[in-house]
Design a protein around this motif. Structure first.
Motif, short mmCIF file in Angstrom:
data_model
loop_
_atom_site.label_atom_id
_atom_site.label_comp_id
_atom_site.label_asym_id
_atom_site.label_seq_id
_atom_site.Cartn_x
_atom_site.Cartn_y
_atom_site.Cartn_z
N SER A 163 -28.08 -40.05 12.84
CA SER A 163 -27.38 -41.35 12.46
C SER A 163 -28.60 -42.41 12.85
O SER A 163 -29.26 -42.22 13.36
N TYR A 196 -11.97 -40.02 10.85
CA TYR A 196 -11.71 -41.20 11.95
C TYR A 196 -12.02 -40.60 13.19
O TYR A 196 -12.14 -39.17 13.34
N ALA A 197 -12.73 -41.16 14.08
CA ALA A 197 -13.21 -40.60 15.58
C ALA A 197 -11.98 -40.49 15.97
O ALA A 197 -10.79 -40.66 15.89
N VAL A 211 -15.20 -43.88 10.49
CA VAL A 211 -16.54 -43.34 10.61
C VAL A 211 -17.50 -43.96 9.11
O VAL A 211 -16.67 -44.00 8.15
N HIS A 212 -18.67 -44.53 9.44
CA HIS A 212 -19.53 -44.84 8.51
C HIS A 212 -20.59 -43.81 8.14
O HIS A 212 -21.00 -43.29 9.20
N ALA A 215 -23.93 -45.36 12.14
CA ALA A 215 -23.53 -44.91 10.63
C ALA A 215 -24.31 -43.60 10.64
O ALA A 215 -25.60 -43.46 10.80
N PHE A 216 -23.56 -42.63 10.42
CA PHE A 216 -24.39 -41.13 10.13
C PHE A 216 -24.91 -41.25 8.73
O PHE A 216 -24.74 -42.00 7.99
N ARG A 260 -17.74 -46.42 4.04
CA ARG A 260 -16.58 -45.90 4.89
C ARG A 260 -16.18 -44.56 4.57
O ARG A 260 -15.96 -44.45 3.14
#
Length: 149
Positions: A61, A130-131, A137-138, A79-80, A126
């Motif tokens: 990331s 979701y975490a 999560v981006h 962001a990953f 996006r």
């Protein structure tokens, strides 16, 4: 005579400036209906574009100096890397800025004097994952990376 020439030249220059500023537009965002531009199999939504953004690399990331978005009362800045670019980024041999302390198992910067060693150009998406705490999560699709120093 000279005043008329100067005033018409100034008018043309001002008009040209206004027209060129009005015609500037953002480049089109890539079509990402099937996730082919970032995370395959997911509907990717463009959040923002970074140009020459200070960031550090964390293995899988990037963490940006500027925030991506807010979640509740906290800033999201990480962001990953888009899965379609994983191998490409791996071959760039970027220096990981994060190290895990083996005793405390806490992450910390390798060099706190050079917090953002890279400049990144890219698009933040996006993805509908979701975490654990519900945060979005981006992922980032990289267009260009430069070493800051």
């Amino acid at each position: 005579m000279k005043i008329k020439q100067l005033s018409s030249l100034a008018t043309v220059g001002l008009l040209w400036s206004c027209l060129s500023a009005g015609c500037s537009k953002k480049p089109p965002q890539p079509d990402c209906k099937n996730g082919s531009c970032c995370m395959a199999g997911y509907q990717n939504t463009v959040v923002r574009t970074y140009v020459n953004a200070p960031a550090y690399f964390g293995g899988s990331s990037f963490t940006f100096q500027d925030s991506i978005t807010w979640f509740g009362s906290r800033l999201i800045r990480t962001a990953f890397i888009c899965s379609v670019q994983g191998e490409q980024i791996q071959h760039m041999n970027l220096t990981n800025s994060i190290v895990i302390d083996p005793v405390t198992l806490k992450a910390r910067l390798v060099d706190s004097t050079n917090m953002y060693p890279y400049r990144v150009w890219g698009t933040i998406y996006r993805v509908p994952i979701y975490a654990f705490d519900g945060a979005p999560v981006h992922a980032v699709r990289i267009d260009k990376i430069e070493k800051a120093n």
